[in-house]
Design a protein around this motif. Structure first.
Motif, PDB file in Angstrom:
ATOM      1  N   GLY A   1       1.057  -1.015  -0.321  1.00 50.96           N
ATOM      2  CA  GLY A   1       0.143  -0.189   0.126  1.00 50.96           C
ATOM      3  C   GLY A   1       0.725   1.523  -0.528  1.00 50.96           C
ATOM      4  N   ASP A   2       1.946   1.596  -0.724  1.00 52.64           N
ATOM      5  CA  ASP A   2       3.277   2.513  -0.093  1.00 52.64           C
ATOM      6  C   ASP A   2       2.690   3.058  -1.332  1.00 52.64           C
ATOM      7  N   LEU A   3       2.542   4.164  -1.425  1.00 53.47           N
ATOM      8  CA  LEU A   3       2.244   5.228  -2.467  1.00 53.47           C
ATOM      9  C   LEU A   3       3.718   6.200  -3.096  1.00 53.47           C
ATOM     10  N   TYR A   4       3.931   5.898  -4.713  1.00 50.17           N
ATOM     11  CA  TYR A   4       5.236   6.856  -5.534  1.00 50.17           C
ATOM     12  C   TYR A   4       4.426   7.040  -6.197  1.00 50.17           C
ATOM     13  N   TYR A   5       5.691   7.606  -6.784  1.00 51.06           N
ATOM     14  CA  TYR A   5       5.463   9.105  -7.635  1.00 51.06           C
ATOM     15  C   TYR A   5       6.789   9.333  -8.530  1.00 51.06           C
ATOM     16  N   LYS A   6       6.521   9.267  -9.409  1.00 53.15           N
ATOM     17  CA  LYS A   6       8.011   8.871 -10.556  1.00 53.15           C
ATOM     18  C   LYS A   6       7.671  10.378 -11.862  1.00 53.15           C
ATOM     19  N   ASN A   7       9.028  10.998 -12.085  1.00 52.41           N
ATOM     20  CA  ASN A   7       8.255  12.514 -12.901  1.00 52.41           C
ATOM     21  C   ASN A   7       9.650  12.170 -14.699  1.00 52.41           C
ATOM     22  N   GLY A   8       9.518  11.211 -15.359  1.00 57.70           N
ATOM     23  CA  GLY A   8       9.995  11.037 -16.232  1.00 57.70           C
ATOM     24  C   GLY A   8      11.306  10.236 -15.879  1.00 57.70           C
ATOM     25  N   LYS A   9      12.544  10.639 -16.067  1.00 56.12           N
ATOM     26  CA  LYS A   9      14.345  10.656 -15.677  1.00 56.12           C
ATOM     27  C   LYS A   9      14.030   9.999 -14.346  1.00 56.12           C
ATOM     28  N   ASN A  10      13.615  11.184 -13.432  1.00 53.77           N
ATOM     29  CA  ASN A  10      14.325  11.293 -12.356  1.00 53.77           C
ATOM     30  C   ASN A  10      13.815  10.262 -10.821  1.00 53.77           C
ATOM     31  N   ASP A  11      14.313   9.536 -10.322  1.00 56.67           N
ATOM     32  CA  ASP A  11      13.746   8.490  -9.135  1.00 56.67           C
ATOM     33  C   ASP A  11      12.223   8.628  -8.733  1.00 56.67           C
ATOM     34  N   LYS A  12      11.885   7.438  -8.473  1.00 54.74           N
ATOM     35  CA  LYS A  12      10.890   7.467  -7.619  1.00 54.74           C
ATOM     36  C   LYS A  12      10.884   8.081  -6.835  1.00 54.74           C
ATOM     37  N   VAL A  13      10.136   8.363  -6.008  1.00 60.98           N
ATOM     38  CA  VAL A  13       9.461   9.609  -4.378  1.00 60.98           C
ATOM     39  C   VAL A  13       8.078   8.602  -4.006  1.00 60.98           C
ATOM     40  N   LYS A  14       8.731   8.324  -2.842  1.00 58.78           N
ATOM     41  CA  LYS A  14       7.430   7.741  -2.155  1.00 58.78           C
ATOM     42  C   LYS A  14       7.271   8.468  -1.381  1.00 58.78           C
ATOM     43  N   ILE A  15       5.536   8.659  -1.228  1.00 61.15           N
ATOM     44  CA  ILE A  15       4.521  10.076  -1.021  1.00 61.15           C
ATOM     45  C   ILE A  15       4.093   9.495   0.399  1.00 61.15           C
ATOM     46  N   SER A  16       4.005   8.156   0.615  1.00 59.92           N
ATOM     47  CA  SER A  16       3.865   7.479   1.702  1.00 59.92           C
ATOM     48  C   SER A  16       3.713   5.919   1.628  1.00 59.92           C
ATOM     49  N   SER A  17       2.763   5.442   3.298  1.00 58.63           N
ATOM     50  CA  SER A  17       3.269   3.960   3.492  1.00 58.63           C
ATOM     51  C   SER A  17       2.116   3.851   3.922  1.00 58.63           C
ATOM     52  N   GLU A  18       1.024   2.543   2.949  1.00 56.49           N
ATOM     53  CA  GLU A  18      -0.021   1.905   3.964  1.00 56.49           C
ATOM     54  C   GLU A  18      -1.296   2.573   3.285  1.00 56.49           C
ATOM     55  N   ILE A  19      -1.238   3.301   1.856  1.00 59.48           N
ATOM     56  CA  ILE A  19      -2.525   4.463   2.458  1.00 59.48           C
ATOM     57  C   ILE A  19      -3.972   2.627   1.881  1.00 59.48           C
ATOM     58  N   SER A  20      -4.605   3.502   1.985  1.00 61.41           N
ATOM     59  CA  SER A  20      -5.742   2.211   1.898  1.00 61.41           C
ATOM     60  C   SER A  20      -5.774   2.584   0.440  1.00 61.41           C
ATOM     61  N   TYR A  21      -6.714   3.335  -0.276  1.00 61.85           N
ATOM     62  CA  TYR A  21      -6.283   3.485  -1.706  1.00 61.85           C
ATOM     63  C   TYR A  21      -6.382   5.315  -2.330  1.00 61.85           C
ATOM     64  N   VAL A  22      -6.098   5.253  -3.521  1.00 60.12           N
ATOM     65  CA  VAL A  22      -6.555   6.200  -4.366  1.00 60.12           C
ATOM     66  C   VAL A  22      -7.260   6.920  -4.478  1.00 60.12           C
ATOM     67  N   GLU A  23      -7.687   8.133  -4.515  1.00 63.11           N
ATOM     68  CA  GLU A  23      -9.125   8.837  -5.069  1.00 63.11           C
ATOM     69  C   GLU A  23      -9.088   9.855  -6.459  1.00 63.11           C
ATOM     70  N   ALA A  24      -9.026  10.162  -6.008  1.00 61.33           N
ATOM     71  CA  ALA A  24      -8.417  11.137  -7.699  1.00 61.33           C
ATOM     72  C   ALA A  24      -6.795  11.486  -8.158  1.00 61.33           C
ATOM     73  N   ILE A  25      -6.832  12.027  -9.144  1.00 61.97           N
ATOM     74  CA  ILE A  25      -5.165  12.952 -10.247  1.00 61.97           C
ATOM     75  C   ILE A  25      -5.712  13.732 -10.618  1.00 61.97           C
ATOM     76  N   ASN A  26      -5.331  14.718 -10.879  1.00 59.57           N
ATOM     77  CA  ASN A  26      -5.896  15.563 -11.207  1.00 59.57           C
ATOM     78  C   ASN A  26      -5.504  15.552 -12.694  1.00 59.57           C
ATOM     79  N   ASP A  27      -5.854  16.506 -13.227  1.00 59.42           N
ATOM     80  CA  ASP A  27      -5.266  16.282 -15.312  1.00 59.42           C
ATOM     81  C   ASP A  27      -4.246  16.801 -15.907  1.00 59.42           C
ATOM     82  N   LYS A  28      -3.504  18.154 -14.876  1.00 58.19           N
ATOM     83  CA  LYS A  28      -2.145  17.402 -14.738  1.00 58.19           C
ATOM     84  C   LYS A  28      -0.825  16.480 -14.017  1.00 58.19           C
ATOM     85  N   PHE A  29      -1.570  16.375 -13.651  1.00 54.81           N
ATOM     86  CA  PHE A  29      -1.000  15.212 -13.208  1.00 54.81           C
ATOM     87  C   PHE A  29       0.295  15.299 -12.285  1.00 54.81           C
TER      88      PHE A  29
END
Length: 654
Positions: A224-252
């Motif tokens: 349930g750990d949530l990650y984000y990656k932008n292009g060739k940059n390394d992944k970034v851990k946003i949070s641990s053990e989330i329940s679910y993703v609710e929404a992402i905006n158009d620009k991501f």
């Protein structure tokens, strides 16, 4: 029974699935093609114009189910079902293609499926996508019932050349609107492919989300750990053990998610900000970051015994401690009454009474505002604009009862006593006089526009539908006690407030929600359950009678872009076909007779359909209608849905 291809309900004796057109008599006993998991249709609201954004996201189920969701979207809004210039269909167990309005076709695939997959299941299983400009088509070949498929692409103008292979063992895929990048899942790993080479993104992700340009990604792993990656940059851990993703905006750039019953927002992969705690449900998160959700209010847990007076307790205790007397003893009856009271006491002491109060909240991007602490349920909401219809209910104080008032010489049910505490009458289910007040708590409907609320001045309104511009609402009220009909109303929303409702029509059939077709209002009247027919109305004008439908208003489809309504008449339930008609806003035109269910509508409002389907060979003639019916091919098993991936459609998936 359910269709073995799309899993939608099929009435007994019906030969063709109304949803996908599969010949269920042939497909029921045949192995199904290897395809994306079926999407849960029950999560999609019956108010079609406002499909909840949360149910169109493909997070939580991965790329494998992307196509399933898009196909659902295409079936609900036929105008998104693909480019107008082509027809795709299954013939001789291969994918074929024809350029419309011509009648010449060509074979696209070389070896579409292995021998374990039935031809009848292929039409609803093949996942075909087309770029927004219509120049590239992406399709499977070499489908293996146990090992995915080979993914190819080619130019839509290439009638003879072989396609270019992108990958093997693909379990599901998506393309960017420009058709220059493919996102796919193979053997548990997500990749992007720029039509020259692949790039690995992540393995063993539980959910996966990709931006329109395939350069920004969010995903969760098995913990349930949530990650984000932008292009060739390394992944970034946003949070641990989330329940679910609710929404992402158009620009991501912004993601909303729930963790430990709290709603969070993170921007550009940075540390998240908590919006609210004690989250019960998140209903809508808009692209500007505003949202509607409910939080748990004060909860009071008690037992029903707290509402009981017991003046016999002391005497009963003494009788029970002395033990059971002889049957001829003067205390024999009193003992057994005391015993029965004790059983009821123990039952009521174990029966928990939990009073939950939900608070409906609006988040304006900066602060949370409480709209009501008496929230019951939502009725409808816009997926694009902050308009939310909901109901509230004030629960009356509970009654206190005295055990001494009941005759325990006979059996007394603790559940009857519970109902008296709740104030539920024994005659609640019986047909009461119209003037007699109900025991049910009073329900009130409201419209919220952002954080402004206004009451809907109707006593028993139901089945709300908000139009695309979120400035008009349809609903039923004054339902008939004997027949499933009610008065249809419309209500304008202006200046952040709901205006006075206006009557549209009376005795409207309520089994099928009324809906908007542009500014026009479409609904059914005079439904005959035995015949499976109703009368179709548009703005109080009867358009057609003896229209085939079921109790839910199925078999009637519409094309919002072109203002067309499609429906069957002269339906043959045994053979599963009827006369297909179209109302173009001015008049009804007959398309063709003996058309089977599962026809397809393209972006111009033109129709592809099967005619004269052989019960033995499960093949028929493929026809095309664009004002005049034309035959395209013979021996066709089924029509293939293909989706043009536009920027707008991609946005709708989040």
């Amino acid at each position: 029974m359910n269709c073995p291809n799309c899993n939608q309900p099929v009435a007994a004796g019906v030969r063709f699935c109304m949803n996908c057109g599969t010949d269920v008599t042939a497909a029921a006993s045949a192995p199904a093609a290897n395809k994306a998991p079926a999407f849960d249709f029950s999560k999609i609201k019956s108010t079609i114009q406002n499909i909840p954004r949360k149910y169109l996201a493909f997070g939580g189920i991965g790329v494998v189910a992307i196509i399933a969701i898009i196909l659902v979207f295409a079936l609900i809004i036929p105008a998104l079902s693909g480019p107008a210039a082509y027809a795709l269909y299954i013939k001789d167990k291969e994918l074929n293609m024809a350029k419309l309005p011509g009648t010449k076709s060509w074979q696209v695939t070389e070896d579409l499926a292995d021998g374990d997959i039935s031809e009848t299941s292929l039409a609803g299983s093949v996942q075909v996508l087309v770029s927004e400009d219509g120049k590239r088509i992406f399709y499977p070949d070499g489908i293996d019932s146990s090992d995915g498929f080979d993914l190819y692409y080619k130019s839509t103008s290439d009638k003879k050349g072989a396609g270019t292979k992108i990958a093997s063992g693909v379990d599901g895929y998506m393309i960017t609107p420009n058709g220059k990048t493919v996102i796919y899942l193979s053997d548990g790993t997500y990749y992007t492919h720029n039509l020259k080479e692949k790039t690995k993104i992540v393995s063993d992700a539980e959910s996966f989300y990709c931006s329109t340009d395939a350069k920004k990604f969010y995903w969760t792993d098995e913990d349930g750990d949530l990650y984000y990656k932008n292009g060739k940059n390394d992944k970034v851990k946003i949070s641990s053990e989330i329940s679910y993703v609710e929404a992402i905006n158009d620009k991501f750039t912004t993601i909303h998610y729930v963790k430990d019953e709290a709603l969070y927002v993170s921007k550009n992969g940075k540390d998240a900000e908590k919006i609210a705690s004690d989250i019960e449900s998140v209903y809508a998160v808009y692209d500007d970051g505003t949202a509607y959700f409910t939080v748990a209010g004060e909860s009071d847990v008690s037992t029903y015994w707290d509402y009981v007076e017991d003046y016999n307790a002391k005497n009963d205790k003494a009788l029970l401690e002395d033990g059971e007397p002889d049957w001829d003893d003067e205390d024999y009856d009193a003992y057994w009454e005391a015993s029965r009271r004790e059983e009821v006491r123990n039952e009521l002491k174990e029966m928990e009474l939990e009073t939950n109060v939900s608070t409906l909240c609006y988040y304006n991007g900066k602060e949370v505002k409480n709209l009501t602490t008496e929230f019951v349920d939502y009725e409808d909401y816009s997926s694009d604009k902050a308009v939310f219809i909901y109901s509230t209910q004030v629960v009356e104080e509970l009654n206190t009862i005295d055990l001494a008032d009941y005759d325990f010489s006979n059996y007394v049910s603790p559940y009857d006593l519970r109902d008296e505490i709740l104030g539920i009458s024994e005659d609640a289910d019986e047909d009461e006089d119209e003037d007699e007040e109900s025991d049910e708590p009073e329900t009130t409907m409201y419209v919220a526009v952002k954080d402004k609320t206004s009451q809907i001045d109707q006593e028993s309104a139901f089945s709300f539908v908000i139009n695309e511009n979120a400035d008009t609402v349809l609903f039923f009220d004054e339902i008939d006690k004997e027949d499933p009909v009610a008065t249809l109303y419309k209500m304008a929303i202006s200046g952040g407030k709901a205006k006075k409702p206006e009557k549209v029509d009376e005795e409207v059939y309520v089994g099928r929600s009324a809906f908007f077709l542009g500014k026009k209002i479409v609904y059914l009247k005079d439904y005959d359950e035995e015949k499976g027919e109703a009368e179709l109305y548009v703005d109080k004008k009867s358009i057609a009678s003896e229209v085939h439908t079921d109790e839910y208003g199925s078999y009637i489809r519409w094309d919002s872009e072109n203002g067309n309504i499609f429906f069957f008449t002269e339906w043959d339930s045994e053979d599963g076909y009827g006369t297909l008609n179209v109302y173009n806003g001015k008049k009804v035109n007959k398309i063709h007779e003996e058309v089977v269910a599962g026809y397809k509508i393209n972006e111009k409002g033109d129709v592809l359909f099967l005619y004269d389907v052989s019960e033995k060979h499960h093949t028929g003639e493929l026809w095309y209608y664009n004002g005049k019916a034309k035959k395209l091919d013979d021996d066709v098993v089924g029509i293939v849905d293909y989706i043009r991936i536009t920027k707008e459609l991609w946005k709708e998936m989040y």
